[in-house]
Design a protein around this motif. Sequence first.
Motif, PDB file in Angstrom:
ATOM      1  N   LYS A 166       0.839  -1.204   0.000  1.00  0.00           N
ATOM      2  CA  LYS A 166       0.000   0.000   0.000  1.00  0.00           C
ATOM      3  C   LYS A 166       0.872   1.252   0.000  1.00  0.00           C
ATOM      4  N   ASP A 167       0.343   2.334  -0.570  1.00  0.00           N
ATOM      5  CA  ASP A 167       1.006   3.633  -0.446  1.00  0.00           C
ATOM      6  C   ASP A 167       0.546   4.241   0.873  1.00  0.00           C
ATOM      7  N   VAL A 168       1.501   4.751   1.630  1.00  0.00           N
ATOM      8  CA  VAL A 168       1.174   5.253   2.963  1.00  0.00           C
ATOM      9  C   VAL A 168       1.682   6.680   3.112  1.00  0.00           C
ATOM     10  N   VAL A 169       0.842   7.550   3.704  1.00  0.00           N
ATOM     11  CA  VAL A 169       1.269   8.910   4.048  1.00  0.00           C
ATOM     12  C   VAL A 169       0.964   9.114   5.526  1.00  0.00           C
ATOM     13  N   LEU A 170       1.918   9.681   6.258  1.00  0.00           N
ATOM     14  CA  LEU A 170       1.663  10.019   7.659  1.00  0.00           C
ATOM     15  C   LEU A 170       1.551  11.533   7.773  1.00  0.00           C
ATOM     16  N   VAL A 171       0.444  12.011   8.333  1.00  0.00           N
ATOM     17  CA  VAL A 171       0.327  13.441   8.643  1.00  0.00           C
ATOM     18  C   VAL A 171       0.470  13.550  10.151  1.00  0.00           C
ATOM     19  N   THR A 172       1.522  14.201  10.585  1.00  0.00           N
ATOM     20  CA  THR A 172       1.804  14.216  12.016  1.00  0.00           C
ATOM     21  C   THR A 172       1.876  15.631  12.571  1.00  0.00           C
ATOM     22  N   SER A 173       1.304  15.828  13.729  1.00  0.00           N
ATOM     23  CA  SER A 173       1.479  17.070  14.476  1.00  0.00           C
ATOM     24  C   SER A 173       2.648  16.844  15.422  1.00  0.00           C
ATOM     25  N   GLY A 174       2.845  17.781  16.291  1.00  0.00           N
ATOM     26  CA  GLY A 174       3.853  17.602  17.342  1.00  0.00           C
ATOM     27  C   GLY A 174       4.995  18.583  17.258  1.00  0.00           C
ATOM     28  N   ALA A 175       5.100  19.347  16.142  1.00  0.00           N
ATOM     29  CA  ALA A 175       6.239  20.257  16.009  1.00  0.00           C
ATOM     30  C   ALA A 175       6.274  21.264  17.165  1.00  0.00           C
ATOM     31  N   ILE A 176       5.139  21.889  17.404  1.00  0.00           N
ATOM     32  CA  ILE A 176       5.124  22.924  18.451  1.00  0.00           C
ATOM     33  C   ILE A 176       5.290  22.273  19.831  1.00  0.00           C
ATOM     34  N   ALA A 177       4.588  21.171  20.038  1.00  0.00           N
ATOM     35  CA  ALA A 177       4.671  20.499  21.337  1.00  0.00           C
ATOM     36  C   ALA A 177       6.113  20.068  21.657  1.00  0.00           C
ATOM     37  N   VAL A 178       6.798  19.494  20.675  1.00  0.00           N
ATOM     38  CA  VAL A 178       8.167  18.999  20.902  1.00  0.00           C
ATOM     39  C   VAL A 178       9.144  20.171  21.069  1.00  0.00           C
ATOM     40  N   GLY A 179       8.964  21.213  20.244  1.00  0.00           N
ATOM     41  CA  GLY A 179       9.855  22.373  20.330  1.00  0.00           C
ATOM     42  C   GLY A 179       9.706  23.106  21.641  1.00  0.00           C
ATOM     43  N   ARG A 180       8.479  23.223  22.076  1.00  0.00           N
ATOM     44  CA  ARG A 180       8.190  23.905  23.341  1.00  0.00           C
ATOM     45  C   ARG A 180       8.873  23.174  24.496  1.00  0.00           C
ATOM     46  N   LYS A 181       8.814  21.874  24.440  1.00  0.00           N
ATOM     47  CA  LYS A 181       9.436  21.045  25.476  1.00  0.00           C
ATOM     48  C   LYS A 181      10.957  21.248  25.442  1.00  0.00           C
ATOM     49  N   ALA A 182      11.522  21.194  24.225  1.00  0.00           N
ATOM     50  CA  ALA A 182      12.983  21.320  24.087  1.00  0.00           C
ATOM     51  C   ALA A 182      13.463  22.687  24.571  1.00  0.00           C
ATOM     52  N   LEU A 183      12.633  23.718  24.333  1.00  0.00           N
ATOM     53  CA  LEU A 183      13.055  25.072  24.695  1.00  0.00           C
ATOM     54  C   LEU A 183      12.658  25.450  26.125  1.00  0.00           C
TER      55      LEU A 183
ATOM     56  N   PHE B 219       4.882  13.944  -4.349  1.00  0.00           N
ATOM     57  CA  PHE B 219       4.214  12.805  -3.697  1.00  0.00           C
ATOM     58  C   PHE B 219       4.265  11.585  -4.619  1.00  0.00           C
ATOM     59  N   ASN B 220       3.926  11.792  -5.891  1.00  0.00           N
ATOM     60  CA  ASN B 220       3.882  10.661  -6.822  1.00  0.00           C
ATOM     61  C   ASN B 220       5.242   9.999  -6.982  1.00  0.00           C
ATOM     62  N   GLU B 221       6.284  10.835  -7.072  1.00  0.00           N
ATOM     63  CA  GLU B 221       7.651  10.280  -7.175  1.00  0.00           C
ATOM     64  C   GLU B 221       7.965   9.460  -5.927  1.00  0.00           C
ATOM     65  N   LEU B 222       7.623  10.022  -4.762  1.00  0.00           N
ATOM     66  CA  LEU B 222       7.943   9.329  -3.503  1.00  0.00           C
ATOM     67  C   LEU B 222       7.228   7.975  -3.444  1.00  0.00           C
ATOM     68  N   PHE B 223       5.946   7.949  -3.860  1.00  0.00           N
ATOM     69  CA  PHE B 223       5.227   6.666  -3.867  1.00  0.00           C
ATOM     70  C   PHE B 223       5.938   5.673  -4.784  1.00  0.00           C
ATOM     71  N   ARG B 224       6.341   6.179  -5.951  1.00  0.00           N
ATOM     72  CA  ARG B 224       6.997   5.322  -6.935  1.00  0.00           C
ATOM     73  C   ARG B 224       8.298   4.760  -6.364  1.00  0.00           C
ATOM     74  N   MET B 225       8.968   5.590  -5.553  1.00  0.00           N
ATOM     75  CA  MET B 225      10.256   5.177  -4.990  1.00  0.00           C
ATOM     76  C   MET B 225      10.084   4.336  -3.720  1.00  0.00           C
ATOM     77  N   GLY B 226       8.848   4.152  -3.292  1.00  0.00           N
ATOM     78  CA  GLY B 226       8.610   3.336  -2.098  1.00  0.00           C
ATOM     79  C   GLY B 226       8.878   4.060  -0.791  1.00  0.00           C
ATOM     80  N   VAL B 227       8.779   5.392  -0.840  1.00  0.00           N
ATOM     81  CA  VAL B 227       9.060   6.204   0.360  1.00  0.00           C
ATOM     82  C   VAL B 227       7.743   6.532   1.077  1.00  0.00           C
ATOM     83  N   ILE B 228       7.793   6.653   2.391  1.00  0.00           N
ATOM     84  CA  ILE B 228       6.607   7.112   3.136  1.00  0.00           C
ATOM     85  C   ILE B 228       6.750   8.612   3.420  1.00  0.00           C
ATOM     86  N   PRO B 229       5.909   9.458   2.805  1.00  0.00           N
ATOM     87  CA  PRO B 229       5.983  10.890   3.091  1.00  0.00           C
ATOM     88  C   PRO B 229       5.390  11.206   4.471  1.00  0.00           C
TER      89      PRO B 229
END
Length: 279
Positions: free
Chosen positions: A50-67, A128-138
């Motif tokens: 299957k072609d898989v895409v992950l949409v992930t949050s967490g940038a602000i949460a992780v950065g806030r923690k680090a800072l 996106f299409n190239e990445l799917f073709r290359m077997g990468v998960i965006p």
Amino acid sequence: MQAREALKNRKRIIIKIGSSSLTHMETGSLNMEKMERLVRILTDLHNQGKDVVLVTSGAIAVGRKALGFLERPTERSIKQACAAVGQANLMMVYQKLFAEYSQIAAQILMTKYTMIDDISRTNAQNTFNELFRMGVIPIVNENDTVSTDELDFGDNDTLSAIVTALVGGDLLILLSDIDGLYTDDPHKNTDAKLISCVTQFDDELCSMAKSSTNSLGTGGMATKISAAKIATASGADMVIANGGNVHNINHIIEGEEVGTLFLSHKRPNFNALDYIQTH
Ligand code: GLU
């Protein structure tokens, strides 16, 4: 149920996970064990062809923690600085975990501009299409460091539905901190029932979305319903399920009655731009 069974055959799957599902509630730090499980499940879906895409949050949460910010910052420039630190950090963790399974992952950061501008949108689609073709998960997130108040998606529910439309996905799974759409607020009404399948968006459904709450994260149930409108009109099925257990992804794809399924009803002249507010 036939519609659930049909989910077994979905080929291009977009999975959205929110900050509340990725972090420990007590500390706000990343839940590594859960991320590891998520990455393994996604890699295995990809291994099934299957072609898989992950949409992930967490940038602000992780950065806030680090800072070292104790509260979620409200000032835009601080939030954007947190996102700049956090996004890199988040990707480092994902890259490491995917590498353990020899799965290549990529980062795609988008804003509404990416969609509105014809050239940027076409370029994003080609990538996106190239990445799917290359077997990468965006791995997708909003480009929080450069987005503006006037023109940001704000929540990844909408972003993930737009991505689903852009890549021609046939299933979108929104992992949230609630089991799905209820007839009423389950925290207040013990008789509230989980709705297994939604076939149309009527007034009754919209009022259920208003009373059915979800506590954490940027997107409430109302944004999930708008996401469902976009995804289903683009030709994809969408499921809202609890991200507390990432194995719900497997259960959904095995056709089990998990969460709330919104059935696709592709609009003949669907155009994602009609769903992007620019004011
Ligand atoms: N893009 C934001 C982040 O990564 C989150 C948006 C959302 O919570 O839906 O922090």
